[in-house]
Design an enzyme around this catalytic site. Sequence first.
Site, mmCIF file in Angstrom:
data_model
loop_
_atom_site.group_PDB
_atom_site.id
_atom_site.type_symbol
_atom_site.label_atom_id
_atom_site.label_comp_id
_atom_site.label_asym_id
_atom_site.label_seq_id
_atom_site.Cartn_x
_atom_site.Cartn_y
_atom_site.Cartn_z
ATOM 1 N N GLU A 21 0.822 -1.202 0.000
ATOM 2 C CA GLU A 21 0.000 0.000 0.000
ATOM 3 C C GLU A 21 0.863 1.261 0.000
ATOM 4 O O GLU A 21 1.479 1.592 1.015
ATOM 5 C CB GLU A 21 -0.897 0.028 1.243
ATOM 6 C CG GLU A 21 -1.981 -1.027 1.270
ATOM 7 C CD GLU A 21 -2.912 -0.835 2.459
ATOM 8 O OE1 GLU A 21 -3.615 0.186 2.503
ATOM 9 O OE2 GLU A 21 -2.912 -1.704 3.352
ATOM 10 N N LYS A 196 -3.182 -3.212 13.902
ATOM 11 C CA LYS A 196 -2.813 -3.535 12.521
ATOM 12 C C LYS A 196 -2.195 -2.310 11.860
ATOM 13 O O LYS A 196 -1.237 -2.414 11.086
ATOM 14 C CB LYS A 196 -4.037 -4.010 11.751
ATOM 15 C CG LYS A 196 -3.737 -4.507 10.332
ATOM 16 C CD LYS A 196 -3.877 -3.420 9.283
ATOM 17 C CE LYS A 196 -3.630 -3.968 7.880
ATOM 18 N NZ LYS A 196 -3.681 -2.905 6.847
#
Length: 352
Positions: A21, A196
């Site tokens: 990402e 996360k």
Amino acid sequence: GVATNFVINGKDYLVPMAIEEPSVVAAGSHSAKLAKSTGGFKASADSSIMRGQIQVTNLLDIKNAMRIISRNKRSLLTSANSISKNVKALDLKARVVKNEIDNGKILVAELYVDCKDSMGANTINSMCELLGPEIERKTNGKVILKILSNYATERIATSKVTFKKEELGGTEIVDRILSAFAFAFSDPHRAVTHNKGIMNGVDAVSIATGQDFRAIEAAAHAYASRDGKYRTLTTYSKSSNGDLLGRIEIPLSVGIVGGISTVHPVAKMGLKILGVKSASELACIVASVGLAQNFAAIRALATEGIQKGHMKLHAKNIAVAAGATGKLVEIVSDTMYRQSNINLNSARTILH
């Protein structure tokens, strides 16, 4: 990618990150830029102590076996230290673990090792495998497992940062972030996603520098549960003048020598980009990036939402995949974003 703007303990860093990402790299860079005005991140790391575990079973007298291990500690440490000239075994302790399967007891001999600038897994495992037969003979028990623990509770890294309320958008934004943190700290379902976001940064730097990111992940999540409930690895509060204070505390077993970090060309390049001189310095960087990533996520969630920045960068990826280059990447991606139609066919149509 390479994250910019990071100032950690007064030193400027370019931070290599391996992740799918691009928004993570951009978000970390932006958080680091905001932190610059208050001096950046202040981080520290414990000594590089890890423990190896030797499981001893079939004992008639566990207390006597513990005394035997204690009496022979010096000779056992000498044997362990024959494995390596650099990594050093410092202590050996025996403790009893309750067997929750059959309500019995398990004796565990734990070897405490100073890994210095290495992660230490291979050396610790070799030490444990060497000592296993010796402990088995001396205690008349049966040694089963001989392996390190990845739960690096003696290898904690911390990092702190201050964000000025004016740069965040004022008191309301600070309060919204604190409310979001309270939710994550109190609810495990939210805490998992909160953490996360931390690991987006921690893992990305770890992979880029050849670390065992699965071991780091496992230790981090265990540490998040250390009080009996899964909680956040970061905490946030408000200073007396209303600025936002962030802090992370996380176990980090990282190294700059040994393993893949000194063999794989990409890992070697990652460490060279960072210019780190010790494992503790690397741990300070990894912890700080984790804190930066978490702040970026919680700020976005508490304000405009997470998807805005993420989808803008995703649109750029699609534009490149469609064949756009140079300034056309911005034109195609911006058009797709405005039209809320981010896909390859749309990108090709706009490009055409």
